[in-house]
Design a protein around this motif. Structure first.
Motif, mmCIF file in Angstrom:
data_model
loop_
_atom_site.group_PDB
_atom_site.id
_atom_site.type_symbol
_atom_site.label_atom_id
_atom_site.label_comp_id
_atom_site.label_asym_id
_atom_site.label_seq_id
_atom_site.Cartn_x
_atom_site.Cartn_y
_atom_site.Cartn_z
ATOM 1 N N ARG A 60 0.815 -1.226 0.000
ATOM 2 C CA ARG A 60 0.000 0.000 0.000
ATOM 3 C C ARG A 60 0.846 1.272 0.000
ATOM 4 O O ARG A 60 0.294 2.374 0.022
ATOM 5 N N SER A 61 2.164 1.137 0.016
ATOM 6 C CA SER A 61 3.041 2.297 0.056
ATOM 7 C C SER A 61 3.585 2.598 -1.338
ATOM 8 O O SER A 61 3.938 1.690 -2.079
ATOM 9 N N ALA A 62 3.642 3.871 -1.662
ATOM 10 C CA ALA A 62 4.123 4.291 -2.980
ATOM 11 C C ALA A 62 5.639 4.157 -3.070
ATOM 12 O O ALA A 62 6.344 4.363 -2.080
ATOM 13 N N PRO A 63 6.151 3.811 -4.264
ATOM 14 C CA PRO A 63 7.609 3.780 -4.451
ATOM 15 C C PRO A 63 8.222 5.138 -4.088
ATOM 16 O O PRO A 63 7.649 6.186 -4.367
ATOM 17 N N GLY A 64 9.364 5.089 -3.429
ATOM 18 C CA GLY A 64 10.044 6.306 -3.015
ATOM 19 C C GLY A 64 9.517 6.897 -1.727
ATOM 20 O O GLY A 64 9.822 8.033 -1.393
ATOM 21 N N SER A 65 8.715 6.135 -0.975
ATOM 22 C CA SER A 65 8.105 6.691 0.239
ATOM 23 C C SER A 65 8.573 5.978 1.500
ATOM 24 O O SER A 65 8.998 4.834 1.467
ATOM 25 N N ARG A 66 8.456 6.707 2.599
ATOM 26 C CA ARG A 66 8.702 6.176 3.942
ATOM 27 C C ARG A 66 7.452 6.482 4.762
ATOM 28 O O ARG A 66 6.852 7.542 4.593
ATOM 29 N N ALA A 67 7.104 5.575 5.640
ATOM 30 C CA ALA A 67 5.929 5.814 6.483
ATOM 31 C C ALA A 67 6.065 5.006 7.762
ATOM 32 O O ALA A 67 6.787 4.008 7.818
ATOM 33 N N SER A 68 5.357 5.438 8.778
ATOM 34 C CA SER A 68 5.248 4.692 10.028
ATOM 35 C C SER A 68 3.765 4.500 10.303
ATOM 36 O O SER A 68 2.997 5.461 10.294
ATOM 37 N N VAL A 69 3.371 3.239 10.501
ATOM 38 C CA VAL A 69 1.964 2.894 10.666
ATOM 39 C C VAL A 69 1.792 2.176 11.996
ATOM 40 O O VAL A 69 2.522 1.231 12.295
ATOM 41 N N LYS A 70 0.822 2.614 12.785
ATOM 42 C CA LYS A 70 0.546 1.946 14.062
ATOM 43 C C LYS A 70 -0.341 0.738 13.804
ATOM 44 O O LYS A 70 -1.348 0.822 13.112
ATOM 45 N N GLU A 71 0.071 -0.405 14.331
ATOM 46 C CA GLU A 71 -0.699 -1.642 14.198
ATOM 47 C C GLU A 71 -0.642 -2.355 15.538
ATOM 48 O O GLU A 71 0.431 -2.786 15.970
ATOM 49 N N GLN A 72 -1.792 -2.442 16.187
ATOM 50 C CA GLN A 72 -1.884 -2.982 17.548
ATOM 51 C C GLN A 72 -0.932 -2.190 18.441
ATOM 52 O O GLN A 72 -0.959 -0.963 18.415
ATOM 53 N N GLU A 73 -0.045 -2.862 19.193
ATOM 54 C CA GLU A 73 0.844 -2.108 20.082
ATOM 55 C C GLU A 73 2.191 -1.800 19.435
ATOM 56 O O GLU A 73 3.124 -1.368 20.104
ATOM 57 N N TYR A 74 2.296 -1.987 18.128
ATOM 58 C CA TYR A 74 3.567 -1.799 17.422
ATOM 59 C C TYR A 74 3.505 -0.620 16.454
ATOM 60 O O TYR A 74 2.438 -0.201 16.028
ATOM 61 N N LEU A 75 4.698 -0.132 16.084
ATOM 62 C CA LEU A 75 4.833 0.804 14.978
ATOM 63 C C LEU A 75 5.555 0.068 13.863
ATOM 64 O O LEU A 75 6.600 -0.550 14.093
ATOM 65 N N CYS A 76 4.980 0.102 12.683
ATOM 66 C CA CYS A 76 5.563 -0.549 11.516
ATOM 67 C C CYS A 76 6.150 0.549 10.632
ATOM 68 O O CYS A 76 5.427 1.407 10.133
ATOM 69 N N HIS A 77 7.464 0.514 10.459
ATOM 70 C CA HIS A 77 8.164 1.514 9.665
ATOM 71 C C HIS A 77 8.473 0.884 8.306
ATOM 72 O O HIS A 77 9.115 -0.166 8.248
ATOM 73 N N VAL A 78 8.015 1.515 7.244
ATOM 74 C CA VAL A 78 8.203 0.964 5.906
ATOM 75 C C VAL A 78 8.960 1.958 5.048
ATOM 76 O O VAL A 78 8.759 3.165 5.145
ATOM 77 N N TYR A 79 9.853 1.408 4.226
ATOM 78 C CA TYR A 79 10.571 2.205 3.233
ATOM 79 C C TYR A 79 10.472 1.447 1.922
ATOM 80 O O TYR A 79 10.892 0.295 1.833
ATOM 81 N N VAL A 80 9.871 2.080 0.920
ATOM 82 C CA VAL A 80 9.792 1.502 -0.417
ATOM 83 C C VAL A 80 10.682 2.361 -1.307
ATOM 84 O O VAL A 80 10.402 3.540 -1.517
ATOM 85 N N ARG A 81 11.752 1.763 -1.786
ATOM 86 C CA ARG A 81 12.671 2.509 -2.645
ATOM 87 C C ARG A 81 12.027 2.771 -4.001
ATOM 88 O O ARG A 81 11.050 2.124 -4.368
ATOM 89 N N SER A 82 12.597 3.704 -4.740
ATOM 90 C CA SER A 82 12.036 4.042 -6.051
ATOM 91 C C SER A 82 12.135 2.879 -7.030
ATOM 92 O O SER A 82 11.374 2.806 -7.988
ATOM 93 N N ASP A 83 13.041 1.926 -6.772
ATOM 94 C CA ASP A 83 13.146 0.743 -7.643
ATOM 95 C C ASP A 83 12.185 -0.371 -7.229
ATOM 96 O O ASP A 83 12.179 -1.449 -7.810
ATOM 97 N N GLY A 84 11.349 -0.107 -6.209
ATOM 98 C CA GLY A 84 10.338 -1.073 -5.793
ATOM 99 C C GLY A 84 10.746 -1.985 -4.660
ATOM 100 O O GLY A 84 9.904 -2.685 -4.091
#
Length: 103
Positions: free
Chosen positions: A16-40
């Protein structure tokens, strides 16, 4: 199981994250940090709320850079832990693991 939760959540957030983006998403008691590079190529760190966000993204940068140098881009879409060997991950996880002080 915890492993199934982490795998499912990581895949969902990365998809669900766009290429070239970073995000932090709260899920239950955790934080999920995602990095999708521009190359996918994508990585996810699941941590508790106390673990510094900046450190999570530093870890993701290093792991994804090294992974992309060691593993052929042709293997990324179909790869799995059973078919791709990336032994450096354990070292990074040990280096970046924060021990909670007792008490």
């Amino acid at each position: 199981s915890v492993q199934e939760f982490m795998t499912f959540t990581s895949q969902l957030i990365a998809e669900r994250s766009a290429p070239g983006s970073r995000a932090s998403v709260k899920e239950q008691e955790y934080l999920c940090h995602v990095y999708v590079r521009s190359d996918g190529l994508a990585g996810v760190v699941i941590a508790d709320n106390e673990y510094p966000q900046r450190v999570c993204f530093t870890l993701l940068d290093k792991v994804l850079d090294e992974f992309s140098r060691q593993v052929s881009k042709m293997d990324w879409p179909s790869g799995s832990p059973a078919t791709i060997s990336y032994s450096a991950l354990d070292g990074y996880l040990s280096k970046y693991q924060v021990q909670t002080p007792p008490g």
